[in-house]
Design an enzyme around this catalytic site. Structure first.
Site, PDB file in Angstrom:
ATOM      1  N   THR A  19      -0.036   4.809   4.598  1.00 57.20           N
ATOM      2  CA  THR A  19      -0.953   5.696   5.344  1.00 57.20           C
ATOM      3  C   THR A  19      -1.264   5.192   6.760  1.00 57.20           C
ATOM      4  O   THR A  19      -2.211   5.667   7.377  1.00 57.20           O
ATOM      5  CB  THR A  19      -2.293   5.871   4.590  1.00 57.20           C
ATOM      6  N   ASP A  48      -1.347   3.106  -0.310  1.00 53.42           N
ATOM      7  CA  ASP A  48      -1.668   1.905   0.466  1.00 53.42           C
ATOM      8  C   ASP A  48      -2.407   2.271   1.748  1.00 53.42           C
ATOM      9  O   ASP A  48      -1.948   3.109   2.518  1.00 53.42           O
ATOM     10  CB  ASP A  48      -0.359   1.190   0.838  1.00 53.42           C
ATOM     11  N   TYR A  53      -6.524   0.673   9.619  1.00 57.12           N
ATOM     12  CA  TYR A  53      -5.834   1.911   9.972  1.00 57.12           C
ATOM     13  C   TYR A  53      -6.825   2.969  10.480  1.00 57.12           C
ATOM     14  O   TYR A  53      -7.759   3.358   9.771  1.00 57.12           O
ATOM     15  CB  TYR A  53      -5.042   2.472   8.782  1.00 57.12           C
TER      16      TYR A  53
HETATM   17  P1  NAP Z   1       7.767   3.792   7.450  1.00 60.45           P
HETATM   18  O1  NAP Z   1       7.177   4.236   6.195  1.00 60.45           O
HETATM   19  O2  NAP Z   1       9.024   2.993   7.427  1.00 60.45           O
HETATM   20  O3  NAP Z   1       8.047   5.039   8.405  1.00 60.45           O
HETATM   21  C1  NAP Z   1       7.127   6.057   8.639  1.00 60.45           C
HETATM   22  C2  NAP Z   1       7.777   7.032   9.616  1.00 60.45           C
HETATM   23  O4  NAP Z   1       8.964   7.540   9.053  1.00 60.45           O
HETATM   24  C3  NAP Z   1       6.904   8.209   9.971  1.00 60.45           C
HETATM   25  O5  NAP Z   1       7.116   8.508  11.338  1.00 60.45           O
HETATM   26  C4  NAP Z   1       7.454   9.328   9.082  1.00 60.45           C
HETATM   27  O6  NAP Z   1       7.342  10.580   9.706  1.00 60.45           O
HETATM   28  C5  NAP Z   1       8.896   8.962   9.004  1.00 60.45           C
HETATM   29  N1  NAP Z   1       9.467   9.411   7.729  1.00 60.45           N
HETATM   30  C6  NAP Z   1       8.993   9.208   6.480  1.00 60.45           C
HETATM   31  N2  NAP Z   1       9.792   9.796   5.566  1.00 60.45           N
HETATM   32  C7  NAP Z   1      10.772  10.398   6.270  1.00 60.45           C
HETATM   33  C8  NAP Z   1      11.888  11.189   5.894  1.00 60.45           C
HETATM   34  N3  NAP Z   1      12.152  11.447   4.614  1.00 60.45           N
HETATM   35  N4  NAP Z   1      12.704  11.650   6.879  1.00 60.45           N
HETATM   36  C9  NAP Z   1      12.444  11.374   8.168  1.00 60.45           C
HETATM   37  N5  NAP Z   1      11.422  10.648   8.594  1.00 60.45           N
HETATM   38  C10 NAP Z   1      10.579  10.155   7.646  1.00 60.45           C
HETATM   39  O7  NAP Z   1       6.741   2.957   8.337  1.00 60.45           O
HETATM   40  P2  NAP Z   1       5.241   2.457   8.182  1.00 60.45           P
HETATM   41  O8  NAP Z   1       4.316   3.608   8.139  1.00 60.45           O
HETATM   42  O9  NAP Z   1       5.063   1.422   9.229  1.00 60.45           O
HETATM   43  O10 NAP Z   1       5.235   1.683   6.783  1.00 60.45           O
HETATM   44  C11 NAP Z   1       4.847   2.283   5.565  1.00 60.45           C
HETATM   45  C12 NAP Z   1       3.468   1.821   5.139  1.00 60.45           C
HETATM   46  O11 NAP Z   1       3.433   0.418   4.954  1.00 60.45           O
HETATM   47  C13 NAP Z   1       2.382   2.057   6.204  1.00 60.45           C
HETATM   48  O12 NAP Z   1       2.049   3.406   6.318  1.00 60.45           O
HETATM   49  C14 NAP Z   1       1.310   1.133   5.709  1.00 60.45           C
HETATM   50  O13 NAP Z   1       0.645   1.713   4.606  1.00 60.45           O
HETATM   51  C15 NAP Z   1       2.144  -0.076   5.285  1.00 60.45           C
HETATM   52  N6  NAP Z   1       2.286  -1.088   6.365  1.00 60.45           N
HETATM   53  C16 NAP Z   1       1.736  -2.332   6.148  1.00 60.45           C
HETATM   54  C17 NAP Z   1       1.831  -3.312   7.137  1.00 60.45           C
HETATM   55  C18 NAP Z   1       1.231  -4.667   6.874  1.00 60.45           C
HETATM   56  O14 NAP Z   1       1.094  -5.455   7.823  1.00 60.45           O
HETATM   57  N7  NAP Z   1       0.861  -4.978   5.662  1.00 60.45           N
HETATM   58  C19 NAP Z   1       2.506  -3.047   8.350  1.00 60.45           C
HETATM   59  C20 NAP Z   1       3.081  -1.792   8.518  1.00 60.45           C
HETATM   60  C21 NAP Z   1       2.980  -0.840   7.515  1.00 60.45           C
HETATM   61  P3  NAP Z   1       6.243  11.676   9.255  1.00 60.45           P
HETATM   62  O15 NAP Z   1       4.931  10.998   9.318  1.00 60.45           O
HETATM   63  O16 NAP Z   1       6.454  12.773  10.225  1.00 60.45           O
HETATM   64  O17 NAP Z   1       6.582  12.078   7.841  1.00 60.45           O
END
Ligand code: NAP
Length: 276
Positions: A19, A48, A53
Protein backbone atom coordinates in the site's frame (compact mmCIF):
# COMPACT_ATOMS: atom_id res chain seq x y z
CA UNK A 1 -3.70 -19.68 -3.12
CA UNK A 2 -0.42 -21.16 -1.88
CA UNK A 3 0.42 -20.31 1.68
CA UNK A 4 3.58 -19.54 3.61
CA UNK A 5 4.11 -20.56 7.21
CA UNK A 6 5.57 -18.29 9.88
CA UNK A 7 7.80 -19.87 12.55
CA UNK A 8 4.84 -19.93 14.98
CA UNK A 9 2.84 -22.07 12.54
CA UNK A 10 0.53 -19.33 11.29
CA UNK A 11 -0.12 -19.56 7.55
CA UNK A 12 -0.62 -16.59 5.25
CA UNK A 13 -1.17 -16.36 1.48
CA UNK A 14 2.06 -16.25 -0.53
CA UNK A 15 0.69 -13.26 -2.42
CA UNK A 16 -0.38 -10.24 -0.39
CA UNK A 17 -0.98 -6.57 -1.13
CA UNK A 18 1.25 -3.52 -0.63
CA UNK A 19 0.00 0.00 0.00
CA UNK A 20 2.96 2.38 -0.38
CA UNK A 21 1.90 5.41 -2.47
CA UNK A 22 -1.76 4.79 -1.70
CA UNK A 23 -3.75 7.63 -0.10
CA UNK A 24 -1.49 10.19 -1.81
CA UNK A 25 -4.16 11.46 -4.24
CA UNK A 26 -7.77 12.00 -3.07
CA UNK A 27 -9.09 11.30 -6.57
CA UNK A 28 -7.60 7.77 -6.50
CA UNK A 29 -8.91 6.87 -3.05
CA UNK A 30 -12.06 5.03 -4.12
CA UNK A 31 -10.15 3.00 -6.72
CA UNK A 32 -7.47 2.09 -4.19
CA UNK A 33 -9.99 0.93 -1.58
CA UNK A 34 -11.91 -0.99 -4.25
CA UNK A 35 -8.67 -2.62 -5.42
CA UNK A 36 -7.69 -3.70 -1.89
CA UNK A 37 -11.16 -5.12 -1.23
CA UNK A 38 -11.10 -7.01 -4.53
CA UNK A 39 -7.70 -8.44 -3.59
CA UNK A 40 -9.03 -9.59 -0.22
CA UNK A 41 -12.00 -11.28 -1.90
CA UNK A 42 -9.54 -13.03 -4.25
CA UNK A 43 -7.55 -14.40 -1.32
CA UNK A 44 -4.75 -11.80 -1.11
CA UNK A 45 -5.65 -11.26 2.51
CA UNK A 46 -2.24 -10.15 3.76
CA UNK A 47 -2.16 -6.34 3.60
CA UNK A 48 1.08 -4.43 4.23
CA UNK A 49 1.19 -0.80 5.34
CA UNK A 50 3.34 1.47 7.53
CA UNK A 51 3.00 4.55 9.70
CA UNK A 52 5.30 6.26 7.19
CA UNK A 53 3.10 5.75 4.12
CA UNK A 54 1.28 8.97 3.23
CA UNK A 55 2.06 10.11 6.76
CA UNK A 56 -0.44 7.66 8.28
CA UNK A 57 -3.11 8.11 5.61
CA UNK A 58 -2.28 4.75 4.02
CA UNK A 59 -3.15 3.09 7.34
CA UNK A 60 -6.44 5.01 7.44
CA UNK A 61 -7.23 3.90 3.89
CA UNK A 62 -6.41 0.28 4.77
CA UNK A 63 -8.65 0.60 7.84
CA UNK A 64 -11.50 1.66 5.58
CA UNK A 65 -10.79 -1.15 3.11
CA UNK A 66 -10.78 -3.89 5.77
CA UNK A 67 -13.76 -2.59 7.76
CA UNK A 68 -16.20 -5.50 8.03
CA UNK A 69 -13.65 -8.09 6.91
CA UNK A 70 -10.92 -7.40 9.48
CA UNK A 71 -10.97 -10.94 10.86
CA UNK A 72 -10.20 -12.39 7.43
CA UNK A 73 -7.22 -10.07 6.94
CA UNK A 74 -3.62 -10.46 8.11
CA UNK A 75 -2.62 -6.85 8.85
CA UNK A 76 1.02 -5.81 8.72
CA UNK A 77 2.31 -2.37 9.69
CA UNK A 78 5.74 -0.90 10.39
CA UNK A 79 7.25 1.53 12.84
CA UNK A 80 9.84 4.17 12.03
CA UNK A 81 13.28 3.40 13.50
CA UNK A 82 13.03 6.51 15.70
CA UNK A 83 9.85 5.03 17.21
CA UNK A 84 11.42 1.65 17.93
CA UNK A 85 12.36 2.38 21.56
CA UNK A 86 10.76 1.05 24.76
CA UNK A 87 9.04 4.41 25.36
CA UNK A 88 7.93 5.27 21.86
CA UNK A 89 6.97 1.93 20.27
CA UNK A 90 3.79 1.44 22.33
CA UNK A 91 2.61 4.93 21.35
CA UNK A 92 3.46 4.42 17.68
CA UNK A 93 1.61 1.09 17.77
CA UNK A 94 -1.48 2.61 19.41
CA UNK A 95 -1.54 5.35 16.76
CA UNK A 96 -1.31 2.77 13.97
CA UNK A 97 -4.11 0.70 15.56
CA UNK A 98 -6.28 3.79 15.84
CA UNK A 99 -5.75 4.74 12.18
CA UNK A 100 -6.37 1.14 11.09
CA UNK A 101 -9.51 0.94 13.21
CA UNK A 102 -8.44 -2.32 14.83
CA UNK A 103 -7.40 -3.63 18.23
CA UNK A 104 -4.39 -5.64 17.09
CA UNK A 105 -1.80 -6.01 14.36
CA UNK A 106 -1.05 -9.45 13.02
CA UNK A 107 2.54 -8.45 12.33
CA UNK A 108 4.48 -5.36 13.36
CA UNK A 109 7.81 -4.59 11.71
CA UNK A 110 10.78 -2.37 12.45
CA UNK A 111 10.88 -0.51 9.10
CA UNK A 112 14.67 -0.29 8.95
CA UNK A 113 17.49 -0.19 11.46
CA UNK A 114 18.15 3.13 13.18
CA UNK A 115 20.00 4.17 16.32
CA UNK A 116 17.82 2.37 18.91
CA UNK A 117 19.68 -0.78 20.08
CA UNK A 118 18.13 -3.92 18.58
CA UNK A 119 17.81 -5.48 22.07
CA UNK A 120 15.61 -2.56 23.15
CA UNK A 121 13.38 -2.90 20.09
CA UNK A 122 13.06 -6.66 20.69
CA UNK A 123 12.01 -5.98 24.28
CA UNK A 124 9.49 -3.33 23.18
CA UNK A 125 8.04 -5.70 20.55
CA UNK A 126 7.75 -8.57 23.04
CA UNK A 127 5.90 -6.30 25.47
CA UNK A 128 3.39 -5.45 22.73
CA UNK A 129 2.93 -9.18 22.10
CA UNK A 130 2.33 -9.74 25.84
CA UNK A 131 -0.17 -6.89 25.84
CA UNK A 132 -2.06 -8.46 22.91
CA UNK A 133 -1.60 -5.38 20.71
CA UNK A 134 0.45 -7.31 18.15
CA UNK A 135 0.32 -11.01 17.38
CA UNK A 136 3.97 -11.23 16.26
CA UNK A 137 6.79 -8.99 15.13
CA UNK A 138 9.53 -8.84 12.55
CA UNK A 139 11.96 -6.53 10.80
CA UNK A 140 12.58 -4.99 7.42
CA UNK A 141 15.72 -4.08 5.47
CA UNK A 142 18.06 -6.00 7.79
CA UNK A 143 20.99 -7.75 6.11
CA UNK A 144 22.44 -10.99 7.37
CA UNK A 145 24.85 -9.41 9.90
CA UNK A 146 22.05 -7.36 11.43
CA UNK A 147 19.82 -10.45 11.55
CA UNK A 148 22.48 -12.42 13.39
CA UNK A 149 22.88 -9.53 15.83
CA UNK A 150 19.10 -9.38 16.28
CA UNK A 151 18.96 -13.05 17.23
CA UNK A 152 21.89 -12.60 19.67
CA UNK A 153 19.99 -9.67 21.16
CA UNK A 154 17.10 -11.98 22.08
CA UNK A 155 15.20 -11.67 18.80
CA UNK A 156 14.64 -15.38 18.24
CA UNK A 157 10.92 -14.80 17.74
CA UNK A 158 11.42 -12.51 14.71
CA UNK A 159 8.77 -13.71 12.22
CA UNK A 160 10.14 -12.25 8.99
CA UNK A 161 12.55 -9.89 7.25
CA UNK A 162 10.79 -7.75 4.64
CA UNK A 163 13.34 -7.02 1.92
CA UNK A 164 13.76 -5.64 -1.57
CA UNK A 165 13.75 -8.73 -3.78
CA UNK A 166 12.78 -9.19 -7.41
CA UNK A 167 14.29 -10.33 -10.73
CA UNK A 168 16.55 -7.26 -10.84
CA UNK A 169 17.49 -7.36 -7.13
CA UNK A 170 18.80 -10.85 -6.56
CA UNK A 171 21.57 -10.03 -4.10
CA UNK A 172 19.75 -11.64 -1.10
CA UNK A 173 19.99 -15.07 -2.76
CA UNK A 174 23.63 -15.42 -1.79
CA UNK A 175 23.59 -15.02 2.00
CA UNK A 176 20.40 -13.57 3.45
CA UNK A 177 17.76 -15.88 1.95
CA UNK A 178 19.71 -19.07 2.81
CA UNK A 179 20.24 -17.72 6.35
CA UNK A 180 16.51 -17.06 6.77
CA UNK A 181 15.60 -20.43 5.23
CA UNK A 182 17.97 -22.15 7.66
CA UNK A 183 15.94 -20.72 10.52
CA UNK A 184 12.57 -21.44 8.93
CA UNK A 185 11.88 -17.70 8.72
CA UNK A 186 10.05 -16.62 5.55
CA UNK A 187 11.10 -13.40 3.82
CA UNK A 188 8.64 -10.87 2.43
CA UNK A 189 9.61 -9.49 -1.00
CA UNK A 190 8.77 -5.83 -1.37
CA UNK A 191 8.70 -3.98 -4.71
CA UNK A 192 8.27 -7.37 -6.43
CA UNK A 193 7.68 -5.70 -9.82
CA UNK A 194 10.40 -3.11 -9.11
CA UNK A 195 7.77 -0.39 -8.63
CA UNK A 196 6.42 -1.07 -12.12
CA UNK A 197 9.79 -0.86 -13.89
CA UNK A 198 9.95 -4.63 -14.47
CA UNK A 199 6.74 -4.49 -16.46
CA UNK A 200 8.62 -2.47 -19.09
CA UNK A 201 11.62 -4.85 -19.36
CA UNK A 202 11.71 -6.13 -22.98
CA UNK A 203 13.29 -9.49 -22.08
CA UNK A 204 10.60 -10.14 -19.48
CA UNK A 205 7.93 -9.11 -21.98
CA UNK A 206 9.29 -11.70 -24.44
CA UNK A 207 9.15 -14.50 -21.86
CA UNK A 208 5.66 -13.44 -20.79
CA UNK A 209 4.38 -13.29 -24.38
CA UNK A 210 5.60 -16.85 -25.00
CA UNK A 211 3.64 -18.02 -21.96
CA UNK A 212 0.48 -16.04 -22.76
CA UNK A 213 1.02 -14.20 -19.49
CA UNK A 214 1.94 -10.63 -18.58
CA UNK A 215 5.36 -9.39 -17.40
CA UNK A 216 3.99 -8.62 -13.92
CA UNK A 217 2.63 -12.16 -13.64
CA UNK A 218 5.95 -13.73 -14.61
CA UNK A 219 7.86 -11.46 -12.20
CA UNK A 220 5.54 -12.48 -9.35
CA UNK A 221 5.45 -16.17 -10.28
CA UNK A 222 9.26 -16.18 -10.31
CA UNK A 223 9.33 -15.00 -6.68
CA UNK A 224 6.59 -17.41 -5.58
CA UNK A 225 8.42 -20.33 -7.20
CA UNK A 226 10.89 -20.34 -4.29
CA UNK A 227 8.13 -21.44 -1.91
CA UNK A 228 9.48 -19.54 1.12
CA UNK A 229 8.75 -15.92 0.22
CA UNK A 230 5.64 -13.77 0.49
CA UNK A 231 5.33 -11.19 -2.32
CA UNK A 232 3.40 -7.98 -1.68
CA UNK A 233 2.75 -6.14 -4.96
CA UNK A 234 0.96 -2.82 -4.73
CA UNK A 235 -1.86 -2.38 -7.24
CA UNK A 236 -4.10 0.65 -7.45
CA UNK A 237 -6.72 -0.84 -9.76
CA UNK A 238 -8.92 -3.93 -9.78
CA UNK A 239 -7.49 -4.85 -13.19
CA UNK A 240 -3.94 -4.98 -11.80
CA UNK A 241 -5.14 -6.86 -8.70
CA UNK A 242 -6.82 -9.53 -10.82
CA UNK A 243 -3.77 -9.81 -13.06
CA UNK A 244 -1.47 -10.18 -10.05
CA UNK A 245 -3.73 -12.72 -8.35
CA UNK A 246 -3.54 -14.96 -11.41
CA UNK A 247 0.26 -15.05 -11.01
CA UNK A 248 -0.22 -17.32 -8.00
CA UNK A 249 -1.54 -20.00 -10.40
CA UNK A 250 1.27 -19.57 -12.93
CA UNK A 251 3.85 -22.33 -12.65
CA UNK A 252 7.11 -21.58 -14.46
CA UNK A 253 8.73 -24.54 -16.20
CA UNK A 254 12.47 -25.20 -15.68
CA UNK A 255 13.21 -23.84 -19.20
CA UNK A 256 11.43 -20.58 -18.35
CA UNK A 257 13.31 -20.31 -15.05
CA UNK A 258 16.55 -20.82 -16.99
CA UNK A 259 15.63 -18.08 -19.49
CA UNK A 260 14.86 -15.67 -16.65
CA UNK A 261 18.08 -16.63 -14.89
CA UNK A 262 20.05 -15.80 -18.04
CA UNK A 263 18.21 -12.52 -18.63
CA UNK A 264 18.32 -11.38 -15.00
CA UNK A 265 21.39 -13.02 -13.46
CA UNK A 266 22.10 -12.89 -9.73
CA UNK A 267 25.17 -10.79 -8.86
CA UNK A 268 28.36 -12.90 -8.99
CA UNK A 269 29.42 -12.07 -5.42
CA UNK A 270 28.03 -10.76 -2.15
CA UNK A 271 26.36 -7.36 -2.39
CA UNK A 272 24.96 -5.34 0.52
CA UNK A 273 21.19 -5.51 0.89
CA UNK A 274 19.62 -2.79 -1.23
CA UNK A 275 16.61 -0.79 -0.10
CA UNK A 276 14.13 1.63 -1.67
P1 NAP B 1 5.72 -2.81 -6.60
O1 NAP B 1 4.64 -3.52 -5.92
O2 NAP B 1 6.86 -3.58 -7.16
O3 NAP B 1 5.14 -1.93 -7.79
C1 NAP B 1 4.02 -1.11 -7.68
C2 NAP B 1 3.81 -0.44 -9.03
O4 NAP B 1 3.62 -1.42 -10.02
C3 NAP B 1 2.62 0.49 -9.07
O5 NAP B 1 2.97 1.60 -9.88
C4 NAP B 1 1.55 -0.36 -9.76
O6 NAP B 1 0.69 0.43 -10.54
C5 NAP B 1 2.38 -1.20 -10.68
N1 NAP B 1 1.73 -2.49 -10.90
C6 NAP B 1 1.25 -3.36 -9.99
N2 NAP B 1 0.71 -4.44 -10.59
C7 NAP B 1 0.84 -4.22 -11.91
C8 NAP B 1 0.45 -4.97 -13.06
N3 NAP B 1 -0.15 -6.15 -12.94
N4 NAP B 1 0.75 -4.45 -14.28
C9 NAP B 1 1.37 -3.27 -14.39
N5 NAP B 1 1.76 -2.52 -13.37
C10 NAP B 1 1.49 -2.99 -12.12
O7 NAP B 1 6.37 -1.68 -5.68
P2 NAP B 1 6.16 -1.15 -4.20
O8 NAP B 1 4.82 -0.55 -4.05
O9 NAP B 1 7.37 -0.34 -3.90
O10 NAP B 1 6.28 -2.47 -3.30
C11 NAP B 1 5.17 -3.23 -2.87
C12 NAP B 1 4.87 -2.99 -1.40
O11 NAP B 1 5.97 -3.35 -0.59
C13 NAP B 1 4.66 -1.50 -1.05
O12 NAP B 1 3.44 -1.02 -1.52
C14 NAP B 1 4.85 -1.55 0.43
O13 NAP B 1 3.69 -2.07 1.05
C15 NAP B 1 6.02 -2.52 0.55
N6 NAP B 1 7.34 -1.83 0.57
C16 NAP B 1 8.10 -1.94 1.72
C17 NAP B 1 9.34 -1.30 1.80
C18 NAP B 1 10.15 -1.45 3.05
O14 NAP B 1 11.13 -0.70 3.23
N7 NAP B 1 9.81 -2.36 3.93
C19 NAP B 1 9.83 -0.56 0.70
C20 NAP B 1 9.05 -0.49 -0.45
C21 NAP B 1 7.83 -1.15 -0.50
P3 NAP B 1 -0.83 0.77 -10.08
O15 NAP B 1 -0.73 1.36 -8.73
O16 NAP B 1 -1.30 1.67 -11.15
O17 NAP B 1 -1.57 -0.54 -10.05
Amino acid sequence: MRSIRFPDGTEVPALGQGTWMMAEHPNRRVDEITALRAGIELGMTLVDTAEMYADGESERLVGEAVAGVRNRVFLVSKAYPHNASRDRLPRACEASLERLGTDRLDLYLLHWRGSVPLAETVDAMERLVDAGRIMRWGVSNLDVDDMAELVSAGGDACATDQILYNLTRRGPERDLLPWLAGRGTPAMAYSPVEQGRLVREPMLADVAADLGATPAQVALAWILARGDIIAIPKAGSVAHVRENRAAAELVLAPETMARLDAAFPAPPGSVPLEML
